[in-house]
Design an enzyme around this catalytic site. Structure first.
Site, mmCIF file in Angstrom:
data_model
loop_
_atom_site.group_PDB
_atom_site.id
_atom_site.type_symbol
_atom_site.label_atom_id
_atom_site.label_comp_id
_atom_site.label_asym_id
_atom_site.label_seq_id
_atom_site.Cartn_x
_atom_site.Cartn_y
_atom_site.Cartn_z
ATOM 1 N N ARG A 181 13.588 1.327 4.650
ATOM 2 C CA ARG A 181 13.026 2.234 5.679
ATOM 3 C C ARG A 181 14.129 2.828 6.564
ATOM 4 N NH1 ARG A 181 8.002 -1.584 7.824
ATOM 5 N NH2 ARG A 181 7.547 -2.522 5.808
ATOM 6 N N GLU A 202 9.027 5.062 -2.213
ATOM 7 C CA GLU A 202 7.862 4.207 -2.494
ATOM 8 C C GLU A 202 6.582 5.004 -2.256
ATOM 9 O OE1 GLU A 202 7.432 0.376 -0.458
ATOM 10 O OE2 GLU A 202 5.356 0.338 -1.176
ATOM 11 N N LYS A 247 2.840 5.315 -1.615
ATOM 12 C CA LYS A 247 1.771 4.465 -1.077
ATOM 13 C C LYS A 247 0.483 5.284 -1.010
ATOM 14 C CE LYS A 247 4.161 1.118 1.911
ATOM 15 N NZ LYS A 247 4.011 -0.080 1.115
HETATM 16 O O1 G3P Z 1 10.149 -1.430 -1.583
HETATM 17 C C1 G3P Z 1 10.211 -2.679 -0.984
HETATM 18 C C2 G3P Z 1 9.270 -2.800 0.175
HETATM 19 O O2 G3P Z 1 9.378 -1.654 0.966
HETATM 20 C C3 G3P Z 1 7.841 -2.980 -0.231
HETATM 21 O O3 G3P Z 1 7.001 -3.320 0.809
HETATM 22 O O4 G3P Z 1 5.476 -2.965 2.667
HETATM 23 O O5 G3P Z 1 7.923 -2.815 3.075
HETATM 24 O O6 G3P Z 1 6.741 -1.026 1.821
HETATM 25 P P1 G3P Z 1 6.784 -2.485 2.148
HETATM 26 MG MG MG Z 2 8.384 0.235 1.283
#
Ligand code: G3P
Ligand code: MG
Length: 242
Positions: free
Chosen positions: A12, A113, A115
């Site tokens: 992030r 990522e 989502k």
């Molecule tokens: O990509 C690894 C991690 O980011 C996955 O979980 O919830 O932090 O997006 P989250």
């Molecule tokens: Mg993530």
């Protein structure tokens, strides 16, 4: 397809130093030496893609309500920095389009990522791919698309087979290989507490890359690398520098 990953992917951006999933965090990660950054992508009610993590706006912005029920105008008007510190007041929730341009401009590697919100997997995924098609410059490193949503990954593999795909799991699953093969993935992304040397060997021996998230201790980062992990995903881009 095999993939070479940067050993550290900044999670992030640089979440402990700047508000997550914002340009301030991406800039900070770059300044701290990151060459690859992971960020999360979600779709607004009216179909715009933004870089954002939670289903609800409250934790990381001054907005209220569910992200997926909110319009792009509302999301774009929010302050995504003050919750973190007044120093970042006025920081915006970036669109995917401007984010991809930033990555291309700086020749940074992106781990995108996807989502998708419930019921919006196909819309979100096709929009992400079309945005990549529009904004990616051919000389920038190809992004790695990852998701917990296997339908999203499968659609990516059908629509844009040249893009590397990573399967995110919350746990070690005995059927990981068939699931990874089913989505035509190149990497398996597992949480640190289920990863050990034997499991890394198992994944590597099948010819896949292994990413471990979210590793914030130097000792464990070193251990995962020694065991053969291709990348760790860390909140600390400067993990090994300190
Ligand atoms: O990509 C690894 C991690 O980011 C996955 O979980 O919830 O932090 O997006 P989250
Ligand atoms: Mg993530």
């Amino acid at each position: 397809m095999t993939i070479t990953l940067e050993p550290l992917i900044a999670h992030r951006g640089a979440a402990p130093y700047a508000p997550e999933n914002t340009f301030a965090a991406f800039e900070k990660a770059r300044e701290l030496g990151a060459r690859s950054i992971e960020f999360d992508v979600m779709m607004s009610a009216d179909g715009e893609l933004f870089v954002f993590h939670d289903a609800n706006l409250r934790r990381t912005s001054n907005g209220r309500g569910q992200f997926g029920d909110s319009s792009s105008d509302y999301i774009a008007s929010l302050d995504a920095g003050s919750w973190f510190s007044q120093q970042f007041r006025g920081e915006k929730i970036p669109t995917l389009k401007e984010t991809l341009r930033w990555f291309a401009r700086h020749s940074m590697h992106a781990n995108i990522e996807i989502k998708p919100l419930p019921g919006r997997t196909d819309d979100t995924t096709t929009a992400v791919l079309s945005c990549i098609n529009q904004c990616w410059s051919s000389d920038a490193p190809l992004p790695l698309l990852s998701s917990f949503n296997e339908q999203a990954l499968l659609l990516c593999s059908r629509l844009l087979p040249e893009l590397p795909l990573g399967l995110l799991l919350l746990n070690w699953k005995s059927d990981w290989l068939s699931r990874l093969q089913n989505v035509n993935g190149v990497s398996l992304h597992l949480p640190k507490h289920v990863v050990n040397k034997e499991r890394i060997n198992t994944v590597k021996n099948e010819g896949y890359a292994m990413c471990v998230y979210t590793v914030n201790s130097k000792k464990w980062a070193r251990r995962f690398w020694e065991w053969g992990a291709d990348a760790i995903i860390s909140d600390y881009p400067d993990l090994m520098a300190n």
